[in-house]
Design a protein around this motif. Structure first.
Motif: not given
Length: 414
Positions: A238-249
């Motif tokens: 869950k953390a990986l998905a949230v961090v990547l979306n928060a930075k790269t979306q």
């Protein structure tokens, strides 16, 4: 035409808007949306010229992305205006009221500010958004965009003014100020008595200048040095998905994550995964020595890195020993915009929410959700990081003030 004259015209238009019915205002918003769609080719042509000039001037990739328009983005701007037309009208809403012990009827109702000035950088979509949300809330708007978007903004405002006139409202409800001279900004900031409130949207330098130099009241919108903290009790998938979306979306927005904090207990398991994912996404990590231990690609971080709103494919990162240390880091470097925690511990989430001072705090969700549309407001004029009047995404109600209406029957005070 001088800014003072434009402000006087805006004041006259605001007087008409204050009594316009919802039907008339919503009709104007729909006409504005139709005009943007109908005049897409000329808006795109104007934007192409701005983009070419921007590339020649060496604008960053992030700024060029903010500046760029295409038929899809223009259609999105039009859809935003139509959605705004479907929202409740805040003007006249009763905030509170009742009958006092002496029989007087007291109501506090929402009223327009009057004339709103918007100073913003590089984003021509803000031109339509700001015009729409101000008109819906009964305000005339003075738009001062950047010189980098002057052609785009001119084309957009021409379409909007024609639509407003066709709908039976004064064209001067929407005006574009000269963007080729800094004097227009100075005049706008000194137009106290003609302009009721200023809202700056842009980088830290612009916001600081307006806040410090304006004699017109300012609503401070935020620089977003947003953090994601991965707690010891986090679900790492869950953390990986949230961090990547928060930075790269999307890299160039104020609600994009600019800093990653990882609890030491999960750093050995989490950092190799997230660093690999960042490398694949082309994101440069500016990390502490504890972060750099997991990848040679990590660039050593400085205090300046931890303070920076990158708006680019960069992120700062650090390992923290505790939730207390994460909160301390955020208090030192955060800008009060949006902060996030990923954790399966209800106690940790409650502690983080209670102690982090920000306009929005996310629990197990991306920072990218701090947005008027995502919050269900339908539109926003900006995200306020101050604490007076408005905080967070500013929707239609935040573009109003209030007045008290007291009704009696010959009451006199003894």
């Amino acid at each position: 035409m001088s800014v003072t004259e434009q402000a006087r015209r805006a004041r006259a238009a605001a007087n008409e808007l204050a009594t316009a019915t919802r039907t008339v205002k919503d009709g104007a918003l729909r006409a504005m949306a139709d005009a943007l769609v109908a005049r897409t080719p000329e808006i795109v042509t104007a934007n192409d010229a701005d983009l070419a000039a921007g590339r020649e001037a060496g604008l960053s990739t992030a700024l060029l992305d903010r500046l760029a328009l295409n038929p899809e983005r223009i259609a999105g701007m039009a859809d935003g205006l139509r959605q705004m037309a479907a929202l409740p009208d805040p003007v006249g809403e009763v905030v509170r009221g009742g009958t006092l012990p002496n029989g007087l009827e007291l109501r506090q109702i929402r009223v327009p500010f009057g004339v709103v000035g918007i100073i913003y950088e590089a984003r021509p979509n803000v031109t339509a958004d700001a015009a729409g949300i101000c008109l819906k809330s009964g305000n005339a708007v003075l738009l001062r965009g950047s010189s980098s978007a002057v052609r785009s903004n001119t084309a957009i405002v021409a379409a909007l003014r024609d639509a407003v006139t066709d709908a039976g409202l004064p064209a001067d409800a929407v005006q574009l100020l000269d963007a080729t001279s800094r004097e227009s900004v100075k005049e706008l900031m000194r137009a106290r008595g003609l302009v009721d409130v200023l809202i700056p949207r842009g980088g830290a330098s612009l916001i600081r200048t307006v806040v410090e130099e304006s004699t017109v009241p300012v609503i401070e919108t935020g620089v977003g040095n947003c953090h994601v903290y991965v707690d010891a009790a986090a679900d790492l998938d869950k953390a990986l998905a949230v961090v990547l979306n928060a930075k790269t979306q999307r890299l160039s927005t104020c609600n994009t994550a600019e800093s990653l904090l990882v609890h030491a207990d999960v750093a050995p398991a989490f950092l190799p995964r997230v660093l690999a994912a960042f490398a694949e996404a082309g994101v440069t990590v500016h990390g502490s020595p504890e972060v750099a231990a997991f990848s040679d690609a990590v660039v050593p971080a400085t205090d300046e890195d931890y303070e920076t709103e990158y708006l680019s494919a960069d992120i700062s990162a650090a390992v923290v020993e505790s939730l207390d240390a994460a909160v301390a880091h955020i208090r030192r470097y955060g800008t009060g915009h949006t902060e996030a925690i990923v954790t399966d511990s209800a106690a940790a989430a409650r502690d983080f929410v209670a102690r982090v001072d920000a306009a929005a705090v996310m629990v197990n969700a991306s920072t990218r959700f701090t947005d008027g549309g995502e919050f269900g407001f339908g539109a926003e004029i900006g995200i306020s990081t101050q604490k007076l009047h408005a905080r967070g995404p500013m929707g239609l109600p935040e573009l109003t003030s209030t007045k008290y209406v007291v009704t009696g029957d010959g009451h006199i005070r003894g």
